[in-house]
Each structure stands twice: as structure tokens, then as C-alpha cells.
Design a protein around this motif. Structure first.
Motif, mmCIF file in Angstrom:
data_model
loop_
_atom_site.group_PDB
_atom_site.id
_atom_site.type_symbol
_atom_site.label_atom_id
_atom_site.label_comp_id
_atom_site.label_asym_id
_atom_site.label_seq_id
_atom_site.Cartn_x
_atom_site.Cartn_y
_atom_site.Cartn_z
ATOM 1 N N SER A 156 0.817 -1.211 0.000
ATOM 2 C CA SER A 156 0.000 0.000 0.000
ATOM 3 C C SER A 156 0.855 1.267 0.000
ATOM 4 O O SER A 156 0.373 2.345 -0.369
ATOM 5 C CB SER A 156 -0.925 0.002 1.218
ATOM 6 O OG SER A 156 -0.169 -0.103 2.421
ATOM 7 N N ASP A 165 -4.080 -7.296 3.736
ATOM 8 C CA ASP A 165 -3.504 -6.154 4.478
ATOM 9 C C ASP A 165 -3.504 -4.862 3.652
ATOM 10 O O ASP A 165 -2.554 -4.079 3.691
ATOM 11 C CB ASP A 165 -2.070 -6.480 4.927
ATOM 12 C CG ASP A 165 -2.003 -7.717 5.794
ATOM 13 O OD1 ASP A 165 -2.934 -7.919 6.595
ATOM 14 O OD2 ASP A 165 -1.041 -8.502 5.652
ATOM 15 N N GLY A 166 -4.562 -4.671 2.887
ATOM 16 C CA GLY A 166 -4.660 -3.439 2.114
ATOM 17 C C GLY A 166 -3.864 -3.426 0.825
ATOM 18 O O GLY A 166 -3.851 -2.420 0.106
#
Length: 377
Positions: free
Chosen positions: A74, A200-201
Motif C-alpha cells: 500500500s 492487508d490493504g
């Protein structure tokens, strides 16, 4: 007279040359359709890139094809937003799952996660506003019209992907997958169906829109200078589409086998054309012998044969063009992917005429047997 004689004899003895014209026509048809099908099939691999409006695709470094994407951290989005030309950034997910229905066993599918907003960059040229709004509903998916029979479903039908229930809220057209069946869902639904698609994004790709598409290559180079050590790579849409198609066409075993088989088929067509035209020339030996008796030189006779070959090639090319257009209509109606372009058709036309002329050169050896003495037998 010598310029018109080959055409006159061809028209007069059209039955003799008809097999050669048919052979040339099917040779051209085979060349053109083989190329169209090869490019059509392997262009499917890059459809999700070419039918999206993103100027840049940011993915894992060295990714070879869109379906081989790996989760990108991310933090990559932060570096993307640092570029002054960036206007929008959008997530794109690529997952996988097992499709099951009550009337069908398991089918492996790819899950394509896109933003359900009306102005989404992902598949902007393929999904309607209504389809995107429908994807906003939980567990809603779209499938391609050509894959309905594989999935044993229809609009309004339900199924399970990885044990979770989904509803088919619409169908797409022209988004048939190359390596399997593609199912389109929203980003939230995709994460629910396949948690490994965006853990986790993380995302498979970041789609980026710039204030000026002309600076896409420049912005990609700037991002790549930072991304080499941070686990991401930026590519322009055209560059990513070419890389994906090249992977399937050249580097995958399927592409190499397809091309090799096509070359063998084309070679066989050329050989058949040569033999057929040589047989037509052999059937005209008495006419050539009569021309020699009238004072025609061997050079003039050879010129007649080559001009006849040219006209045979041109007639075959016209027939091949008509058959190609007819089969293209049938192929599109049957959802068979083909790509026909003006440069491709021009190249195929040149190849057909060259093949006909080459066949004429091969047939010249028969002209030497045109002895005027045979007219006395």
C-alpha cells in the motif's frame, strides 16, 4: 498483344485454371485467418488493460502478464501521489476461486475486482453505468456472455465461489478470458471471495490517471526510479498491454505451439498451390508449343506464364477476401476472437500474390517441354 494474351487465355480456359484459383484463394484465406485468430486469441490476454482508461498501471516489478500480478504494498500509492501530474489513483484486484452451482461441478475462475463507481478507470470501455451500480451490491458479479454455458448460469442465477454465495447481476460481451473464466466483482466483494487477492490493504495493481496522458512515459520513468527498491513498477497502458500479449504469444508454450502449427499449415497451402498451378500450365503445353511454332521465344512464353500466375493470384485474392469477410461475420456471431486490420490484410494480399508468382516460377520448368514437334503427334 502479349500483355493481354495471358488474361485472354485465362478467361477462355477458366475451367483449367479454376483449381489453381481455388488453391490460391484458400491459401490466402488460411494465411489471413490464421493471423487473425492468433492475434485475436492472444489479444484477449490484454483486454483488461486495453479496455481500461488508466494512463499508468503500477504493479509488482517485472510482472509479465496482467493475470500474473502479485500484491503490491500500500506504500506504493503514497509514491504515486507524490507525482505532480497524478489526478486519480484506483485499486485493481486479481484473485482466483472455485465456481460451483447445483447443476455444475467445480470450475476454476479468475476474480477481477474493480471499483463500482460510475467513473471508474477499470474496464471503462466495457462496463455500463448500470452494471457498475449493480456491482455495488454485496456478492454481485458479472460474467461474460460466452462463458454462461461453462458456468451453467444466467442473469439472476446464483452460485458459490470459494464457498461464498454470489449472484449474477449481468453479463459482459467481449471480455472472454484467455487462461480461464473471468468473473468481475467489486473490490469489496473480491476481497470477501478471495482474501489473498488483497491482503492487508495490498492490491494487484494501481490504476493511475494523469492530467496529461502525453507525460505518461515520463511519470513512469520517475516512479520506477523510486520503485526498484520499494517493490513496485509503473508501466504505461500500451506498454503493459504489449508485455502481456508478448508473454502469451512468445513466451508461453501455447503461443509457440500455435504459431508453429500455423506455419506448417501455411507451408502446406503454398505447396498445394504450386502443384496445382504447375498442373494447369502442364495442361496448356500444346498451346505453348503452338506459340513457339509461331515464333514466340522462351522468354516470351515465360512472361506469359508469370502474367497468368499474377492474374490467378489476383482472382484468388478477391475470392479469399470475400470468404474472409464472410467467416469473420460468422466468427464474431459465435464469439470467436479475431483481429483483422488493414495492414494485416495488405500483407496477406502481398503474400498471396507472391505465392502465386512463386508457383508460376516453379511451373516454368514445364514450359521448356513445349516442343512444336508435339503438334504433329
Amino acid at each position: 498483344m502479349r500483355l493481354s494474351l495471358p488474361l485472354k487465355t485465362l478467361i477462355h480456359d477458366w475451367r483449367r485454371f479454376l483449381p489453381a484459383i481455388v488453391a490460391v484463394a484458400f491459401s490466402g484465406l488460411l494465411v489471413l485467418l490464421q493471423a487473425a485468430v492468433i492475434l485475436g486469441i492472444f489479444s484477449l490476454s490484454s483486454l483488461y488493460v486495453t479496455r481500461s482508461s488508466a494512463d499508468l498501471w503500477v504493479g509488482f516489478p517485472g510482472v509479465q502478464s496482467i493475470d500474473l500480478g502479485r500484491p503490491v504494498t500500500s506504500k506504493a500509492e503514497l509514491f504515486v501521489w507524490m507525482e505532480p501530474h497524478v489526478q486519480r489513483v484506483e485499486a485493481f484486484l486479481w484473485g482466483s476461486g472455485e465456481w460451483r452451482t447445483e447443476t455444475r461441478g467445480m470450475v476454476n475462475v479468475f476474480i477481477v475486482g474493480v471499483s463500482p463507481t460510475a467513473d471508474s478507470m477499470a474496464l471503462s470501455d466495457a462496463l455500463s453505468r448500470q452494471q457498475r451500480l449493480a456491482l455495488a451490491d454485496p456478492d454481485a458479479v458479472l460474467v461474460d456472455q460466452a462463458d454462461l454455458h461453462k458456468l451453467q448460469t444466467q442473469v439472476g442465477g446464483s452460485a458459490e465461489i470459494n464457498g461464498r454465495k454470489v449472484r449474477v447481476v449481468g453479463v459482459t460481451r467481449g471480455l472472454r478470458g484467455l487462461g480461464g473464466v473471468n468473473v468481475i466483482a467489486s473490490l469489496a466483494t473480491t476481497r470477501n471471495l478471495d482474501p489473498t487477492a488483497g491482503p492487508d490493504g495490498k492490491v494487484a495493481y494501481l490504476l493511475v490517471q494523469l492530467d496529461d496522458p502525453k507525460v505518461a512515459a515520463q511519470v513512469a520513468a520517475s516512479l520506477n526510479a523510486q520503485g526498484r527498491d520499494r517493490g513496485f513498477e509503473a508501466l504505461t497502458g500500451n506498454a503493459f498491454a504489449r508485455r502481456t500479449t508478448r508473454y502469451w504469444l512468445v513466451e508461453s508454450g501455447a503461443g509457440v505451439a500455435f504459431i508453429f502449427g500455423s506455419l506448417v499449415a501455411i507451408l502446406a497451402a503454398v505447396i498445394i498451390t504450386s502443384q496445382t498451378l504447375a498442373a494447369a500450365v502442364a495442361g496448356s503445353l500444346k498451346e505453348f508449343a503452338a506459340l513457339r511454332a509461331l515464333g514466340f521465344s522462351m522468354r516470351a512464353l515465360n512472361g506469359i506464364v508469370l502474367r497468368q500466375s499474377f492474374w490467378v493470384g489476383l482472382a484468388g485474392l478477391i475470392v479469399a477476401g470475400l470468404l474472409t469477410l464472410l467467416l469473420a461475420v460468422v466468427a464474431r456471431a459465435a464469439a470467436v476472437p479475431i483481429v483483422l486490420s488493414a495492414p494485416m490484410m495488405a500483407a496477406a494480399g502481398v503474400l498471396v500474390v507472391v505465392t502465386a508468382l512463386g508457383s508460376g516460377v516453379y511451373a516454368l520448368r514445364r514450359v521448356g517441354q513445349a516442343d512444336p514437334a508435339t503438334l504433329l503427334l
